[in-house]
Every structure is written in structure tokens, then in C-alpha cells.
Scaffold this motif. Sequence first.
Motif, mmCIF file in Angstrom:
data_model
loop_
_atom_site.group_PDB
_atom_site.id
_atom_site.type_symbol
_atom_site.label_atom_id
_atom_site.label_comp_id
_atom_site.label_asym_id
_atom_site.label_seq_id
_atom_site.Cartn_x
_atom_site.Cartn_y
_atom_site.Cartn_z
ATOM 1 N N GLU A 181 8.125 -4.045 -2.923
ATOM 2 C CA GLU A 181 8.289 -2.791 -2.238
ATOM 3 C C GLU A 181 6.928 -2.235 -1.894
ATOM 4 O O GLU A 181 5.926 -2.622 -2.476
ATOM 5 C CB GLU A 181 9.119 -1.836 -3.101
ATOM 6 N N ILE A 182 6.901 -1.304 -0.938
ATOM 7 C CA ILE A 182 5.665 -0.660 -0.516
ATOM 8 C C ILE A 182 5.805 0.850 -0.708
ATOM 9 O O ILE A 182 6.895 1.363 -0.897
ATOM 10 C CB ILE A 182 5.311 -1.000 0.951
ATOM 11 N N LEU B 185 -1.235 -4.182 5.819
ATOM 12 C CA LEU B 185 0.176 -3.817 5.954
ATOM 13 C C LEU B 185 0.495 -3.418 7.389
ATOM 14 O O LEU B 185 1.492 -3.891 7.968
ATOM 15 C CB LEU B 185 0.521 -2.683 4.995
ATOM 16 N N GLU C 282 -0.645 1.475 -3.915
ATOM 17 C CA GLU C 282 -1.478 0.849 -2.885
ATOM 18 C C GLU C 282 -1.763 1.763 -1.701
ATOM 19 O O GLU C 282 -2.579 1.443 -0.835
ATOM 20 C CB GLU C 282 -0.823 -0.450 -2.395
ATOM 21 N N ILE D 73 -1.320 -8.845 -0.313
ATOM 22 C CA ILE D 73 -0.994 -8.469 1.075
ATOM 23 C C ILE D 73 -1.844 -9.267 2.062
ATOM 24 O O ILE D 73 -1.373 -9.617 3.148
ATOM 25 C CB ILE D 73 -1.123 -6.940 1.301
ATOM 26 N N LEU E 252 8.849 -7.216 2.540
ATOM 27 C CA LEU E 252 7.859 -6.345 1.908
ATOM 28 C C LEU E 252 8.599 -5.471 0.892
ATOM 29 O O LEU E 252 9.094 -4.394 1.217
ATOM 30 C CB LEU E 252 7.158 -5.472 2.954
#
Length: 195
Positions: free
Chosen positions: A103-104, A118, A108, A84, A101
Amino acid sequence: MNYFLQGESGIGKSYLLQEVLTEYASILEGFTVQRLYLDEKFMGFRACVFQGQFEGQIGEYQPDQPGIFISPKGRDLSILEDVILQVEDRCQKPSCQIVVLDEIGGIELVSQRFMNALYAILNSGKLCVGVLKSRPNLDRTLKNHGTDNDYLTSYEQLVYHITKTGQLDTMTEDNREELRIRLRNQLQSYIGNEV
């Protein structure tokens, strides 16, 4: 304006994003997550920084590959943090107009280093497009690895931020084509005909 998809695993969220975003590769930065297999056995996940083309959603597990953050050896949040931070740096380039992005919203969530970067990306003024792990998917992950309220709090804050500054759609079998059109329209209204 940010645009994110959520939905059940395997419904085709990442495939749809990559299919639509391929034509924007010259103005794209970001990362994707690849599922890794060895002899048809699931082995983990790898984060891939976008380098002009998509890596593919499935790859062959090789222990020495860069970017593996979940493997039989365990989890390594520092890899996601490094990814990131690379993306945050790369999205400063003048050529970057879109950040993927994908995947988020997973392990994290409890890394302050990851989340700070992010949020900086989400607030950068670039169009961020991605996949957010759905709450049921997150709940399954936490059930398998022990529930932690810090994950849930961070997840709710992220959902709030995404929906406050953009759109979060849930993909189903029935609305896939509608969402493809919506994503194309979002990209065209943001970028125009510059590509």
C-alpha cells in the motif's frame, strides 16, 4: 486509468486485490506490504517486490529478511525507496501491463526519492492498481509518531493525483462484492482477453 482502494485496516482491501490480480501474474509488477509477527506479537512491516506470485499478507518476523522497513529497530525509509525504484525499473519491461502498489500513503510520503518514482509509475500509462492508506489510518499513524504537516500535504497531493487520473473507492463490509466486480471490469476493459 488507475484504480485504488482505501478503507479501514483489516477490511480486506489487499486480500481482494490479490485474489483478483492472481490471474494476471504474467503481466504484473509492483510491490505489496506484509505484516510480520513473532509468536503472535506484531513486529513490523515488510515490502515485497512482486516476483510472479504474491507473498501473503502475513509473515513470520525474521530480522534478516529483506524488505523490512518497520521493525523493533525502528523505521528505514531507504528500504521503501529501494523497493519503489526496483518497481519503477521492472515496470518498464514490455510484458508489464499492470502495476500493483499495495500500500502507499504512509511513512514514505516525506521521501522525495520515493514520491518521484511513485509519480513516474502512476504516469507511466500502465494500469496501476493498489491500496491507498485512508486519511483516518494516516491520522492514527501520525498521532502515534508525531504530526507532520509535510505528510498531510504530500498525502493530499497524492489523493488529488489518483482521483484526477483514476478512481479511488472506499471499501466497506457492505460493498466488498461490488468493488470486486468493479475491479474485474476495470482489468478486463484495460487488458481485454489477452491474458
